[in-house]
Design a protein around this motif. Structure first.
Motif, mmCIF file in Angstrom:
data_model
loop_
_atom_site.group_PDB
_atom_site.id
_atom_site.type_symbol
_atom_site.label_atom_id
_atom_site.label_comp_id
_atom_site.label_asym_id
_atom_site.label_seq_id
_atom_site.Cartn_x
_atom_site.Cartn_y
_atom_site.Cartn_z
ATOM 1 N N GLY A 58 0.791 -1.224 0.000
ATOM 2 C CA GLY A 58 0.000 0.000 0.000
ATOM 3 C C GLY A 58 0.821 1.270 0.000
ATOM 4 N N ILE A 59 2.096 1.185 -0.392
ATOM 5 C CA ILE A 59 2.971 2.371 -0.407
ATOM 6 C C ILE A 59 2.981 3.035 -1.772
ATOM 7 N N LEU A 60 2.886 2.233 -2.828
ATOM 8 C CA LEU A 60 2.866 2.746 -4.194
ATOM 9 C C LEU A 60 1.591 2.315 -4.897
ATOM 10 N N GLU A 61 1.253 3.012 -5.965
ATOM 11 C CA GLU A 61 0.105 2.655 -6.787
ATOM 12 C C GLU A 61 0.473 2.873 -8.256
ATOM 13 N N ALA A 62 0.440 1.811 -9.050
ATOM 14 C CA ALA A 62 0.749 1.901 -10.476
ATOM 15 C C ALA A 62 -0.544 2.074 -11.254
ATOM 16 N N LYS A 63 -0.599 3.113 -12.082
ATOM 17 C CA LYS A 63 -1.785 3.368 -12.901
ATOM 18 C C LYS A 63 -1.422 3.160 -14.361
ATOM 19 N N GLN A 64 -2.174 2.286 -15.018
ATOM 20 C CA GLN A 64 -1.904 1.944 -16.407
ATOM 21 C C GLN A 64 -1.883 3.193 -17.282
ATOM 22 N N GLY A 65 -0.793 3.377 -18.024
ATOM 23 C CA GLY A 65 -0.681 4.489 -18.938
ATOM 24 C C GLY A 65 -0.311 5.808 -18.298
ATOM 25 N N GLU A 66 -0.190 5.828 -16.952
ATOM 26 C CA GLU A 66 0.146 7.084 -16.269
ATOM 27 C C GLU A 66 1.492 7.012 -15.566
ATOM 28 N N GLY A 67 1.720 5.939 -14.823
ATOM 29 C CA GLY A 67 2.977 5.828 -14.096
ATOM 30 C C GLY A 67 2.759 5.320 -12.688
ATOM 31 N N ILE A 68 3.770 5.538 -11.855
ATOM 32 C CA ILE A 68 3.761 5.036 -10.479
ATOM 33 C C ILE A 68 3.611 6.215 -9.523
ATOM 34 N N TYR A 69 2.635 6.123 -8.645
ATOM 35 C CA TYR A 69 2.347 7.196 -7.700
ATOM 36 C C TYR A 69 2.630 6.756 -6.266
ATOM 37 N N VAL A 70 3.000 7.728 -5.437
ATOM 38 C CA VAL A 70 3.087 7.486 -4.004
ATOM 39 C C VAL A 70 1.656 7.454 -3.482
ATOM 40 N N LYS A 71 1.343 6.432 -2.691
ATOM 41 C CA LYS A 71 -0.022 6.242 -2.225
ATOM 42 C C LYS A 71 -0.175 6.709 -0.780
ATOM 43 N N ALA A 72 -1.344 7.271 -0.468
ATOM 44 C CA ALA A 72 -1.631 7.667 0.903
ATOM 45 C C ALA A 72 -1.732 6.422 1.773
ATOM 46 N N PHE A 73 -1.245 6.529 3.014
ATOM 47 C CA PHE A 73 -1.236 5.371 3.903
ATOM 48 C C PHE A 73 -2.646 4.963 4.301
ATOM 49 N N THR A 74 -2.900 3.669 4.251
ATOM 50 C CA THR A 74 -4.142 3.100 4.770
ATOM 51 C C THR A 74 -3.802 1.769 5.434
ATOM 52 N N PHE A 75 -4.791 1.199 6.131
ATOM 53 C CA PHE A 75 -4.616 -0.110 6.745
ATOM 54 C C PHE A 75 -5.152 -1.220 5.847
ATOM 55 N N ASP A 76 -5.439 -0.916 4.587
ATOM 56 C CA ASP A 76 -6.054 -1.896 3.697
ATOM 57 C C ASP A 76 -5.220 -3.169 3.579
ATOM 58 N N SER A 77 -3.911 -3.011 3.417
ATOM 59 C CA SER A 77 -3.069 -4.199 3.245
ATOM 60 C C SER A 77 -3.064 -5.059 4.502
ATOM 61 N N ILE A 78 -3.190 -4.411 5.673
ATOM 62 C CA ILE A 78 -3.259 -5.176 6.917
ATOM 63 C C ILE A 78 -4.554 -5.963 6.969
ATOM 64 N N PHE A 79 -5.673 -5.308 6.614
ATOM 65 C CA PHE A 79 -6.962 -5.991 6.606
ATOM 66 C C PHE A 79 -6.926 -7.219 5.703
ATOM 67 N N GLU A 80 -6.318 -7.057 4.516
ATOM 68 C CA GLU A 80 -6.308 -8.141 3.546
ATOM 69 C C GLU A 80 -5.514 -9.349 4.043
ATOM 70 N N ASN A 81 -4.540 -9.092 4.905
ATOM 71 C CA ASN A 81 -3.686 -10.185 5.374
ATOM 72 C C ASN A 81 -4.046 -10.691 6.760
ATOM 73 N N LEU A 82 -5.167 -10.221 7.299
ATOM 74 C CA LEU A 82 -5.557 -10.629 8.648
ATOM 75 C C LEU A 82 -5.645 -12.143 8.828
ATOM 76 N N PRO A 83 -6.266 -12.877 7.893
ATOM 77 C CA PRO A 83 -6.394 -14.320 8.129
ATOM 78 C C PRO A 83 -5.056 -15.025 8.280
ATOM 79 N N TYR A 84 -3.990 -14.435 7.752
ATOM 80 C CA TYR A 84 -2.685 -15.097 7.789
ATOM 81 C C TYR A 84 -1.794 -14.543 8.899
ATOM 82 N N SER A 85 -2.269 -13.498 9.589
ATOM 83 C CA SER A 85 -1.413 -12.804 10.540
ATOM 84 C C SER A 85 -1.725 -13.118 11.994
ATOM 85 N N PHE A 86 -2.859 -13.766 12.242
ATOM 86 C CA PHE A 86 -3.269 -13.998 13.618
ATOM 87 C C PHE A 86 -3.448 -15.484 13.894
#
Length: 243
Positions: A58-86
């Motif tokens: 969740g640190i970078l975001e690649a947009k097709q045809g535009e490039g690579i952007y710095v992404k605003a911090f969120t907990f989304d990646s943590i949520f997605e990995n919850l089943p494997y982290s606990f």
């Protein structure tokens, strides 16, 4: 012998350092791939691997045809990995609840002097909705989550809001509706009303006690941690009956 650091990990470190050194902020565009690889002295393949791994975090975001952007911090990646982290033995759930309890009990007193009448009215509407649903035998996850988020709005601390949301969401996913009865639902609603009433009274001790009682109910619902000895009692057994 020191283990060799994988190329993608080296790329991760280099990209993050590049972002810091150039003062890039969320939404800023990184240079084109060829230029970025050249500036950091790595192959384009290693750069791509690093970018992909940082996208997953969740640190970078690649947009097709535009490039690579710095992404605003969120907990989304943590949520997605919850089943494997606990762990599934309940210890992680208790550990998480312990931290969440300390966080909310420690900060709730600060809310009393800052909450506006409008904010308190909003909390009351949510708590009343929770009570109505509980009395109808319905759950109220949405209202519960919004109550805890709105509770700390007066502090205007974005990071705190994200932590509260993270703890609430993780706990919900791990605990769900386990051991929740109609009595628990109604008691939880009354707990929230008690917190609200203490805030209206601006009684710091009462506020802390109300929040403590709320979390004590949740701790009790989880039951004792496996391996915990039974509580010691001073009550003596009755004397044997006379023959």
């Amino acid at each position: 012998m020191t283990a060799r650091v994988p190329a993608y990990r080296q790329a991760q470190v280099a990209i993050k350092r590049y972002i810091e050194d150039h003062g890039l902020k969320p939404g800023d565009l990184l240079p084109p791939e060829a230029q970025l690889a050249r500036d950091m002295g790595m192959s384009r393949l290693s750069l791509r691997e690093g970018v992909k791994s940082l996208e997953a975090l969740g640190i970078l975001e690649a947009k097709q045809g535009e490039g690579i952007y710095v992404k605003a911090f969120t907990f989304d990646s943590i949520f997605e990995n919850l089943p494997y982290s606990f762990a599934t033995d309940g210890k992680s759930l208790r550990d998480l609840l312990q931290v969440r309890t300390a966080l909310e009990e420690g900060l709730i007193g600060m809310v009393a002097g800052r909450a506006t009448p409008e904010q308190l009215d909003h909390l009351e509407r949510l708590a009343r909705q929770m009570l109505q649903k509980a009395q109808a035998g319905e759950t109220f996850e949405d209202e519960d989550r919004e109550f805890h988020l709105a509770l700390y709005e007066p502090l205007q601390n974005l990071f705190l809001n994200r932590l509260v949301e993270l703890f609430w969401e993780v706990f919900r996913r791990l605990h769900g509706s386990a051991n929740v009865t109609a009595w628990h639902l109604e008691q939880t609603a009354h707990d929230h009303l008690a917190i609200l009433n203490a805030l209206r009274a601006r009684d710091h001790q009462r506020i802390t006690e109300a929040m403590h009682a709320h979390f004590q109910q949740i701790h009790a619902r989880l039951g004792p941690q496996p391996g915990t000895p039974p509580p010691v009692t001073d009550i003596l057994p009755p004397p044997p009956a006379n023959p």
